[in-house]
Design a protein around this motif. Sequence first.
Motif, PDB file in Angstrom:
ATOM      1  N   CYS A 188      -0.712   5.024   0.039  1.00 19.91           N
ATOM      2  CA  CYS A 188      -2.154   5.191  -0.099  1.00 19.91           C
ATOM      3  C   CYS A 188      -2.696   6.001   1.081  1.00 19.91           C
ATOM      4  O   CYS A 188      -2.361   5.723   2.240  1.00 19.91           O
TER       5      CYS A 188
ATOM      6  N   CYS B 198      -6.457  -0.627   6.721  1.00 20.72           N
ATOM      7  CA  CYS B 198      -7.007   0.017   5.528  1.00 20.72           C
ATOM      8  C   CYS B 198      -8.342   0.634   5.916  1.00 20.72           C
ATOM      9  O   CYS B 198      -9.242  -0.070   6.363  1.00 20.72           O
TER      10      CYS B 198
ATOM     11  N   CYS C  21      -5.882  -4.088  -4.931  1.00 20.60           N
ATOM     12  CA  CYS C  21      -5.670  -4.333  -3.501  1.00 20.60           C
ATOM     13  C   CYS C  21      -6.011  -5.773  -3.130  1.00 20.60           C
ATOM     14  O   CYS C  21      -5.489  -6.304  -2.155  1.00 20.60           O
TER      15      CYS C  21
ATOM     16  N   CYS D 170       0.835  -1.205   0.000  1.00 24.12           N
ATOM     17  CA  CYS D 170       0.000   0.000   0.000  1.00 24.12           C
ATOM     18  C   CYS D 170       0.866   1.250   0.000  1.00 24.12           C
ATOM     19  O   CYS D 170       0.358   2.369  -0.142  1.00 24.12           O
TER      20      CYS D 170
ATOM     21  N   MET E  35      -5.681   5.367  -6.264  1.00 27.89           N
ATOM     22  CA  MET E  35      -5.890   5.748  -4.874  1.00 27.89           C
ATOM     23  C   MET E  35      -5.088   7.019  -4.578  1.00 27.89           C
ATOM     24  O   MET E  35      -3.951   7.169  -5.032  1.00 27.89           O
TER      25      MET E  35
ATOM     26  N   VAL F 213     -10.555   1.720   4.059  1.00 30.10           N
ATOM     27  CA  VAL F 213     -11.637   1.410   3.105  1.00 30.10           C
ATOM     28  C   VAL F 213     -11.608  -0.077   2.738  1.00 30.10           C
ATOM     29  O   VAL F 213     -11.909  -0.442   1.608  1.00 30.10           O
TER      30      VAL F 213
ATOM     31  N   ALA G 246      -5.481   5.873   2.291  1.00 24.40           N
ATOM     32  CA  ALA G 246      -6.351   5.062   3.147  1.00 24.40           C
ATOM     33  C   ALA G 246      -5.575   4.182   4.124  1.00 24.40           C
ATOM     34  O   ALA G 246      -6.170   3.529   4.982  1.00 24.40           O
ATOM     35  N   LEU G 247      -4.254   4.161   3.983  1.00 23.55           N
ATOM     36  CA  LEU G 247      -3.437   3.325   4.870  1.00 23.55           C
ATOM     37  C   LEU G 247      -3.159   4.074   6.170  1.00 23.55           C
ATOM     38  O   LEU G 247      -2.629   5.177   6.176  1.00 23.55           O
TER      39      LEU G 247
ATOM     40  N   ARG H 129     -12.260  -1.642  -1.043  1.00 20.46           N
ATOM     41  CA  ARG H 129     -11.006  -1.599  -1.818  1.00 20.46           C
ATOM     42  C   ARG H 129     -11.214  -2.251  -3.185  1.00 20.46           C
ATOM     43  O   ARG H 129     -12.053  -3.145  -3.329  1.00 20.46           O
TER      44      ARG H 129
ATOM     45  N   VAL I 129      -1.604   2.502  -7.114  1.00 22.90           N
ATOM     46  CA  VAL I 129      -2.759   1.608  -7.036  1.00 22.90           C
ATOM     47  C   VAL I 129      -3.832   2.126  -7.983  1.00 22.90           C
ATOM     48  O   VAL I 129      -4.646   2.977  -7.630  1.00 22.90           O
TER      49      VAL I 129
ATOM     50  N   HIS J 206      -3.164  -9.885   1.709  1.00 27.35           N
ATOM     51  CA  HIS J 206      -2.733  -8.835   2.643  1.00 27.35           C
ATOM     52  C   HIS J 206      -3.894  -8.126   3.289  1.00 27.35           C
ATOM     53  O   HIS J 206      -4.997  -8.203   2.918  1.00 27.35           O
TER      54      HIS J 206
HETATM   55  S1  SF4 Z   1      -5.622  -2.099   0.661  1.00 24.46           S
HETATM   56 FE1  SF4 Z   1      -6.458  -0.144   1.422  1.00 24.46          FE
HETATM   57  S2  SF4 Z   1      -4.667   1.000   2.195  1.00 24.46           S
HETATM   58 FE2  SF4 Z   1      -3.891  -0.626   0.844  1.00 24.46          FE
HETATM   59  S3  SF4 Z   1      -3.684   0.316  -1.201  1.00 24.46           S
HETATM   60 FE3  SF4 Z   1      -5.709  -0.676  -1.095  1.00 24.46          FE
HETATM   61  S4  SF4 Z   1      -7.111   0.943  -0.418  1.00 24.46           S
HETATM   62 FE4  SF4 Z   1      -5.027   1.625   0.057  1.00 24.46          FE
END
Ligand code: SF4
Length: 101
Positions: free
Chosen positions: A49, A62, A72, A7, A39, A64, A51-52, A68, A12, A101
């Motif tokens: 990202c 994450c 992802c 991430c 992302m 989201v 969102a991480l 996702r 992404v 993951h």
């Molecule tokens: S899993 Fe979540 S944090 Fe990781 S790249 Fe995808 S959206 Fe972003």
Amino acid sequence: MHCGACCAHFRVSFYWAEALENGLPEAWYEALTPTLACMQGTNSPSPRCAALEGEVGHAVRCRVYAQRTSPCRQVLAGDEQCRKARTSHGLPPAVHPLTSH
Ligand code: SF4
């Protein structure tokens, strides 16, 4: 999640309509091309990202996870992309090759 290296290594990107299908809020992604989105935070020389949450290699989350998109969901712990991402963060290869993951 305890890794998060992927991430914070790759751009992404995904077909933009996936975000709508998955219910991913617009604030989390941006347009990349007329057909692709990515992302937020990943179209950068040092991608991470938006969102991480947390510290890569220790404890991450994450924000989201349920929404996702396909990139992802495709990286598997121990696969080539995982190894590249973990190496870039100075982490050893993941142990479980079939754990997502
Ligand atoms: S899993 Fe979540 S944090 Fe990781 S790249 Fe995808 S959206 Fe972003």
